[in-house]
Each structure stands twice: as structure tokens, then as C-alpha cells.
Motif scaffolding. Sequence first.
Motif: not given
Length: 577
Positions: A205-210, A212, A218, A234, A237
Motif C-alpha cells: 500500500g505504498v504510493t508516491k504520496d505515502t 515518510n 520511502f 519505513a 509495512v
Amino acid sequence: MSNARPTRRQFVGAAGAAMAGLAGAPWRAAAMQPSPGTPTDPRDPDQVVFNAKVYTVDAAAPRAEAFAVKAGRFAAVGTTQDMRALAGKNTQMYDVRQMTVVPGFIDCHNHAPGNVLLYEVIVGNPYDVEFFTIKSIVDKLRAKARETPPGTWVEGYFFDDTKVKDKRALNVHDLDEVSKEHPVVVQHRGGHTSFYNTKALEMAGVTKDTPNPAGGTFDRDEQGDLNGRVTDRARGVFGRAGKRQTFTPDQRAQRDRDGIAFISRQFVRYGLTSVHHEGGDLLALQAVRARGDLEHRVSYEASGQVLESLMTSGLATGFGDEWIRLGATSEHTVDGSFSERTMAMSVPYAGLDPSYRGNVTETQGDLDAWIERVHRAGIQTNCHANGDVAIDMVLKAVERAQKLFPRPDSRPKITHCTMITDDLVRRIKATGTVPAVFTSYAYYNTDKFPFYGEALMRRCLAFRSFLDAGVPAAAGSDFSPGPFAPLMGIQGMVTRTGWDGTTWGANQRVTVAEALRINTLNGAYASREEAIKGSITPGKLADFVVLSDDLHTIDPSKIKDIAIVRTVVGGSTVHEA
């Protein structure tokens, strides 16, 4: 290095394991005595080692020609003539032919990843400097993916980002070539950064909007997209994502036993006779000892449920015997990695935008509480702290605990203790703290030192500063992150010159004699065992190494290439070239 470790079995009495002799030695001593290091009658010894260049690391008698071994201990040390005069009709005589003999080497920080070395995909060289291509890494993992069910993790170990022939960073697109149906991860050997493919990021569930999280990142490329590199906290998850290979309890136990036996053979091959183990299956360790396959001595450093069991049961540092003994705690992580450039520093890392000072992975309040509780329980505390910020945090907690509950000579341990200041060294000395500093890094990792620069490297891996202040710094390879070869470590400590010919922080050089002491007697001091090991002294355990050349007189740039001719533990040969 500090990896999250799985829950271990609750502590079972170390003293319950049966004593077993070591197999395959061509010359052997009687069973080792568990008594204190008191000299016995040296007459009729089990063996005499003579015609040698003996460096005893004993200030009272630093050089000798020969010694006698009886009941697993050094019985006498002196001239060849005197030792030969002690021999009886059953004494085994060993003419070393003017080779060099030193005490057995001691590694004060090692994760002993025998299971990984035996069973996992290894994408780098665990033991020495070697460069690999990204294609070779992808090919190895792709082969693993072909035999792995979709949705199940494919993992690679012992990756080193500065040992890549391509001279570029491993990234998410490379790992997407391994598989789009499997989550894929490559673990940096430093233990604080991992590299993931797109499938793994999606499953976590890690996106570029997640954002840190605290204590981790990330990482992103210049366009702001995830590049696959994830640091420190990090990575948590990913523990809930995907499937992992499962084993029955019997299978896990067998893997643990086989892994310990395998790594033990590697240790003695390089001259290590005592190693501080960062956790691991204590029951498997005892089983390997009982069957006669444990060839090195273990200072067991506990964490998790094992540590909780020790504290609730009243078992403190020192419980056990000369083969398996409870040491300090396993490293309690306070910051990131030196080799992976995530350690917590008081100055920003050069050339990074936005500004970055590394990862602090523990709050001061939590650290204070943990150190106080362990200290009160009579267990030697041990914290992972690389940067000066993290070292300061540990010392604050130690100073607080010692004030609240004075306990003389508690010897708190700081693992790595990489970047120091004059004030930190003063406080380390005042608290009786023992730093277990990277040793092989000064040779193996010079390709990473430009990230810090000469000014900072003058106060990193600071053996000279510690010794000058009267601090008994010890050697800690941190294997997997660094190779554990003691002679590689000694060469780097003496020359501060790496495999690439560059020299960094030459002000921190030590002499060969000092480096030898750091890797032997200071290591014994770190585990409170200096009365029974660490030097060739009558009454101490007969742990020693025969070297093909004299590390004091050979070209210092050749020290790492000296052959380990024989490794002896308790008078028994456990390795012979």
C-alpha cells in the motif's frame, strides 16, 4: 546492523547442555575445566607448542617462544627449552617452525546468519570485496521466482550498493524485471535499507504520496516517483504484505541447527574463537554444541522474549559457561546505518535536497526506560548507535540509569559507536562504556567514505581516540554488514587504507600491537571474560591461532592475506589449513 528478529523460544537453561568434544582435531587436550583461570601444575602437559613467535597480548610477558597446554588451558608460557622440559611421555609436541602464534580472535558484534548463507539467494560476496552486475542479481532472483508460487516473496541477500559494476543504483525497474507476479526485495547487507519491486510496493500500500514515517524513508527519484529504496523503520509495512515460505517446527529447528554449525565452521576458518551472537535460536545453539559441532565460544546477546525471560527469571550477564554464556543484550537500535548513510548526525549529509541528517529510531524517553530496566536487572546494556546524535542519546540514558541505580563496573556497550566528538569520548570513559567499533569497514567500505568526507572520517571508526582516552574499544565486524575476517579488520585499523587504495582518517590509525589487543583481550573485556580469555596467559583458556606470517613485520598492506594455518579452541584444533 539491526534487523527485526522473529520471536524466539523462551530461555532454557544454558547450563543444561551436555559438554561435547570437538571432532576431527589431530592433536587434542583433555576436557576443558569450567573453573576460574587459575594456573595448574604445568608438568606433563597435554601438548607443547614450541619454536614459535608468540605474541601473548599479556603485558607481563608480551613475547614468548613456546607454551604448554593442559586440560584445555595454558599451563605455562616461556622459552622452547623450558616448555620442552615440562613434557611427559604422552605430551604431544608441535613445532611451529617460527610461525606466529596469537590469542584467538574475538568478534564482539556478529549476527551469525548461517541460515541465510545456507538457504537464501546470495547476491553479493559475504566474505570479501567483489563486484557484481545488476543483471547477475536479477538473473539469480528470476531463477528463484520460477520455483516460487505467485504472491510469495522472492528475496536476495548481501547486496552492497557500492559493489556494483554498473556504477548506478539498483532500482524498482530492475526488480520489476525479476517478476511482476511476486513481491521482490533485495536486502542491503548493512541491514537498514531494502530495495523493492512495484508488486511489493503495491501489496504494502505504498504510493508516491505515502508520507515518510518517523525513523525511515520511502525514497523517490528526480520525478518524485518511488525508486524502490526504503530505509529503516519505513520497511515495517512490508511485514504484512505477501506470502512467505513456511516451515514446520521441526524444519525450522533443523535449519537453525544447520545454520549455526555452518557459520561456526566459517568463524574458525578465519581465526575467530569467540563471537558475540546477536540473538538466534538458543535451543539450536545448545543442540549444536551437544552434538560436537560448535567450534567457537559464544557470548549470547538476547532480545525479545528471551531477554524478558532473563529479566523475570533473575538471570544476569555471565550466566553459563566458557562455551555458551549470557552476554549483553542484543543491540537496541537508536539510529540508522553508517554504510547505508542513514545514521543520525548533528550535521546534514552533503549534497542532499531537502536537508537530511539521518534516522533516529528511538525516542529519548523510551530509551531511558529501556536502559534503566535492563541495567537494574543486572544485564549489560547494548545499544546500536552510529551517529553522534544517537551516541549522545545512549550516554544520556546510561548516565541517568547509573545515577538512579549505581552498579559498579556495569560496562554498558555501544555497538558501532561510529562518529565521536571529544565530549562523547570523555563521557564514554566516565561511564565505563565499551564501544564495539566496526573493524573491517576501514578496508571494505572506503568506497562509501566520500559520502562523509575527510573531516567527518577523522572522527569515525575512532580507535586512536578511544585508546588515547583509556577506553578499551573492542572489535565488532557486524557481519552481515561487514566481512568478519579479523586480519582484514586489523589491516584497515593499522593503515586506514581500503581496497581501492584510498586512505581516510589516518589520524585514527593504531599500531599492530594495539589492533591485536583490540581484537583479543579488549574483546574479552567487553563480555566480562578477560580473566579467562583474550591473552596467552597461564590459567586462561587455550584459544589461539597460528599464522603463516608475522603481522608485526609483514608489509601492513598484506596483513589480510596472511593464512590462518591453525585455529585452536580449548587446546583442540578446530581448523587446519
